[in-house]
Structure formats: structure tokens, C-alpha cells
Design a protein around this motif. Sequence first.
Motif, PDB file in Angstrom:
ATOM      1  N   THR A  67      75.801  33.122   2.827  1.00 43.30           N
ATOM      2  CA  THR A  67      74.427  33.118   3.345  1.00 43.30           C
ATOM      3  C   THR A  67      73.504  33.874   2.393  1.00 43.30           C
ATOM      4  O   THR A  67      73.926  34.823   1.723  1.00 43.30           O
ATOM      5  N   VAL A  68      72.271  33.440   2.336  1.00 42.34           N
ATOM      6  CA  VAL A  68      71.261  34.068   1.474  1.00 42.34           C
ATOM      7  C   VAL A  68      69.912  34.010   2.181  1.00 42.34           C
ATOM      8  O   VAL A  68      69.681  33.104   3.001  1.00 42.34           O
ATOM      9  N   VAL A  69      69.069  34.988   1.899  1.00 40.32           N
ATOM     10  CA  VAL A  69      67.680  34.900   2.372  1.00 40.32           C
ATOM     11  C   VAL A  69      66.726  35.209   1.221  1.00 40.32           C
ATOM     12  O   VAL A  69      67.073  35.962   0.302  1.00 40.32           O
ATOM     13  N   ALA A 108      70.847  38.127  -1.309  1.00 40.81           N
ATOM     14  CA  ALA A 108      69.409  38.114  -1.036  1.00 40.81           C
ATOM     15  C   ALA A 108      68.639  37.975  -2.338  1.00 40.81           C
ATOM     16  O   ALA A 108      69.028  38.542  -3.354  1.00 40.81           O
ATOM     17  N   TYR A 157      75.444  28.576  -0.613  1.00 42.45           N
ATOM     18  CA  TYR A 157      74.709  29.634   0.091  1.00 42.45           C
ATOM     19  C   TYR A 157      73.691  28.971   1.016  1.00 42.45           C
ATOM     20  O   TYR A 157      72.752  28.326   0.538  1.00 42.45           O
ATOM     21  N   ILE A 185      72.184  26.732  -3.405  1.00 44.30           N
ATOM     22  CA  ILE A 185      71.488  27.253  -2.220  1.00 44.30           C
ATOM     23  C   ILE A 185      70.987  26.067  -1.404  1.00 44.30           C
ATOM     24  O   ILE A 185      70.295  25.198  -1.931  1.00 44.30           O
ATOM     25  N   LEU A 189      68.775  25.004   1.797  1.00 46.18           N
ATOM     26  CA  LEU A 189      67.796  25.428   2.800  1.00 46.18           C
ATOM     27  C   LEU A 189      67.953  24.612   4.081  1.00 46.18           C
ATOM     28  O   LEU A 189      68.104  23.392   4.025  1.00 46.18           O
ATOM     29  N   ASP A 230      70.554  29.115   3.344  1.00 47.20           N
ATOM     30  CA  ASP A 230      69.345  29.937   3.522  1.00 47.20           C
ATOM     31  C   ASP A 230      68.643  29.479   4.796  1.00 47.20           C
ATOM     32  O   ASP A 230      68.145  28.352   4.858  1.00 47.20           O
ATOM     33  N   ASN A 268      68.670  26.439  -6.925  1.00 45.29           N
ATOM     34  CA  ASN A 268      67.818  26.933  -5.837  1.00 45.29           C
ATOM     35  C   ASN A 268      66.618  26.012  -5.714  1.00 45.29           C
ATOM     36  O   ASN A 268      65.621  26.246  -6.371  1.00 45.29           O
ATOM     37  N   SER A 269      66.713  24.954  -4.929  1.00 43.27           N
ATOM     38  CA  SER A 269      67.630  24.770  -3.830  1.00 43.27           C
ATOM     39  C   SER A 269      67.649  23.300  -3.459  1.00 43.27           C
ATOM     40  O   SER A 269      66.785  22.542  -3.863  1.00 43.27           O
TER      41      SER A 269
END
Lengths: 262, 262
Positions: free
Chosen positions: B193-195, B226, B158, B120, B122, B160, B96-97
Motif C-alpha cells: 500500500t502507498v499514499v 508513502a 502498490y 502503483i 490508483l 493507492d 506511477n501510476s
Amino acid sequence: MFIIGELLNGMYKEVGEAIKKKDKSVIQRIAKEQVARGAGALDLNCGPVSKDPVQDMQWLIQAVQEAVDIPLSLDSTKANVIAEGLKLVKNKAIINSTSADAEKLEILVPLAIQYNASLIGLTLDKKGVPQDKDRRLELAARIVADCQEKGFPVENLYIDPIVLPVNVAQNQARDVLEVLREFKIISDPPPKTVVGLSNVSQGTCNRSIINRTFLAMAIGAGLDAAILDPLDKELMNVLITSELILNKQIYCDSYLDAYRKK
Amino acid sequence: MFIIGELLNGMYKEVGEAIKKKDKSVIQRIAKEQVARGAGALDLNCGPVSKDPVQDMQWLIQAVQEAVDIPLSLDSTKANVIAEGLKLVKNKAIINSTSADAEKLEILVPLAIQYNASLIGLTLDKKGVPQDKDRRLELAARIVADCQEKGFPVENLYIDPIVLPVNVAQNQARDVLEVLREFKIISDPPPKTVVGLSNVSQGTCNRSIINRTFLAMAIGAGLDAAILDPLDKELMNVLITSELILNKQIYCDSYLDAYRKK
């Protein structure tokens, strides 16, 4: 988000008794409370036990109109109850509802035109409630086409995909959320969308959180209107916050209060 | 819904002090609490004031791994902090990330392959955070294409979209919700997907309700994971209810308790 208050329904004990006894004070108090909490229209339903639904609906309309000046949604499966009710509505009327059956559309679409009323169209016909998304879309398209043919403006049509209780038809909530988006590509301009929100939690033990979670998801999917309980403060907080997130009202730190003072 | 606990972050005073003093007990308590409340992974971030982030991250990983056996998300903008951290992670790791910048992808995608880690990505590059949906989609597509070229499985990626605070970038939350759906058509299989959920409410006075309303909307839009606070009980209730509505767990009257006993 257009809020139609659901509480003036004869299936609620207090309202059912007030209709039976013709006790205006109860009806008028509930009408005022809903408007004070943000309802933009009030749904009126005499309930399943009404012995003279035409007379009861007419009494209900008059009682409510003495207390508040707001659009009224005439909620009945009987076309003549709606037809006789429309004669008395002073503000804007909403016809709740037609199905996709030709014989209902034949009566209710011309009435909506005659009275310049909005019309709620349920994705339902004689075969019953759809079990999937495609059938909902097919029935919605049939209602939209019928309105276009008869010259009723589709902007005044609210398609209701029929929300079912999550504890008995758990596989259908996702379909409803998806089809809310898909209704928007049926026509240009698109029909509006509405749900009877409380159905989603009928018979469950956690009604409020199921209602408000589903509402946020539905607003995220583009829902235009909901028939709901505006006295549920937590539900209304979620509704207001959903609108904030979608940039439909300006942010301020006290946005919940600001909305309520409008 | 994959829950990555956000609380082991040096920007929180208690955690920042514990990292500084090398006080394992605080870190391990927060790790255990998050796992007990449903976290499927824990995000580890040394915070902005760490003087030796490589050493701090390694200490954090070891402290957490003594307490819980769970995937760890190594959260740093510095590739060497992640590279040195990965050497110590026993369970699955999440990087991340990466951004969409070639020089970050050059380092982090091969590391993800080497350690069989999730990644992840971005939707961000040197030009900054996107101001609209199309730019987010473009940057996501660039990350996906890079992973495909390098042989990293897109199922472990993922994306973001970068959630911004609703009080400073109010017009963007809607874009984020829409683009969460659109990421799914970039490739087959699609990326996940992730937030970083709490960003949406940063600096607002109603953090919890904004977080949980946005979460319901994002889950409705198909969100897979998430980074959030699993100790926020109301937030977790909404998460569980959202999954129930989408038919991802079987209904029972006590579904909230049932989920927590799993």
C-alpha cells in the motif's frame, strides 16, 4: 476523545509534596490548568509514598472539587481507597481501576453500580501483565463478562490494555494497537477503551514525540479515552488533528484554536 | 517504510522553472537532499505545464541519474511518458501510476513486467475518485486480479487508495485508513500500500501537523510506502518513531539519530 488529565499524581514531586503538606493551592492550580487545556476528567493518585492513602485521597478530592466541577478518576490499587473516595465525589466518578481478578471485580463492579461510576478494567491479573495480544483479549473478555453478569452497563466500562514502555517491551506496542480494535468485538454494545499514554515513553529520551506518535496511532485504532498530560501542547495538537482526520469535528482553517475555544 | 521523495515535481515553482530551463543543478541538488534525508526512491513528475512531457521526463531521469543511484518513480497520467522514460531508468523503476481502467492496465502492467518495475495502482477509474471504502476495495481488487491474470507479481504492486484533502472530503480519511487494512486481504501474498501523503493537507493552514498525524495513523494501519517530503524533519521524526513503536527498528535512546546515520 475523552481526556483524563494525569498530572495530579503523588509520584510527581510537586504534587507529592503538596499532598504531604496539605497545600491546596498547588493542587488547585494544576487542576484548573488541566481543565483549561481540555481535560474532561482528572485522575487523582496519592502516589506510592502516601502513608494514609484513604485520608490523602479524600483530601485530594475535596481540594480539587473546591476548584473545578468535573468528573474525577480515583486512581488506586486499593479498593478501600476508592470506596472511601467515592463517598465524596460530587460529579461523575471513574474507578481506576479493577484488574481481571475475581476478588477485585467482586468489590469494584458493585461500587461502580452503586455510584453510577465509570470503571477502568486493566487486562491484568495475579499472573501479571500479559505478554501478548490473546491474553489481553482473554482478560478483557473476563472483565466484560463479569460486568454483564453483575448488571453493570458495558458502555461505562473502559478496557485498558496496559501500555508498556517501548524501550523495555518494544514488541508489545503493536499488540496493544491491534487489540484496541479487537476489544470492540467482545460484546455489543462494546466496551470503551483507554490507555495510560505516558507509559509508552517511560524512561526514553524523546518522551513527547513517542507519546504523540503512539497517540495518533491509537486514535486511528479507535481509542476512546486517554490518561495523558493535557499541558503538552504538541500532544494536544496531535490529538485535535487526529479527531479532525477522523471527522469528529468540523474542519475550519483555525481548527486548533476553534477546539480550544469550545 | 518505503519513502518516495515527492519534491521533484514540476508543480513546484523552482522545479518547474528548472525543467523549463533545463537547469540540472537545481534538480540534482533536490535529488541529493531527498536521498540524504531518507528517500528510498524519487518521484519524478514534469508538472502540468510541460509542453513536451516525454522529452522533459527523459531529461529529468538523466539529470537525476547523474547525481544519485536510486529507484525512480515515473509519475505521469500519460502511458507514453512512462514507456519512454522506462527505457532510460538504470536502477529499479516504479510506474506511477495505473488506474483500474482496462485500457491503462493493458499498457502499464505489461510494461511493469517487461522492466521488472513496481507498479502503483490508483483506486480510480473513468467514473472518478471513489466516495467510499467499498468502491476503493472493488477497484483495488480489479487491479490485483488484472495483475494476477497477466502474471505480474502482486508483491510489486502498490495500491493507492487516493487520499483527499481533509478540508474538502473530511469524511473520507477514516475510510482510507480502514481500507489500507482491508487491501491486505484481497490476495495472498497481499498487495503493498502507498499514499500520496501531502494530499491530505492540500489547501489547509496546518499542513505539516496534518501530514504527520495522518502518517502515524496510516503507518499504524499497516501502510508500506508513502510519497512525501523527506525534508520535513518533524514529519520524518514521526515516521521514524512510528517504525520504532511497531518494532521495525531496535530501540536506543538516540534512535532518531541512529536511523539517520544508517
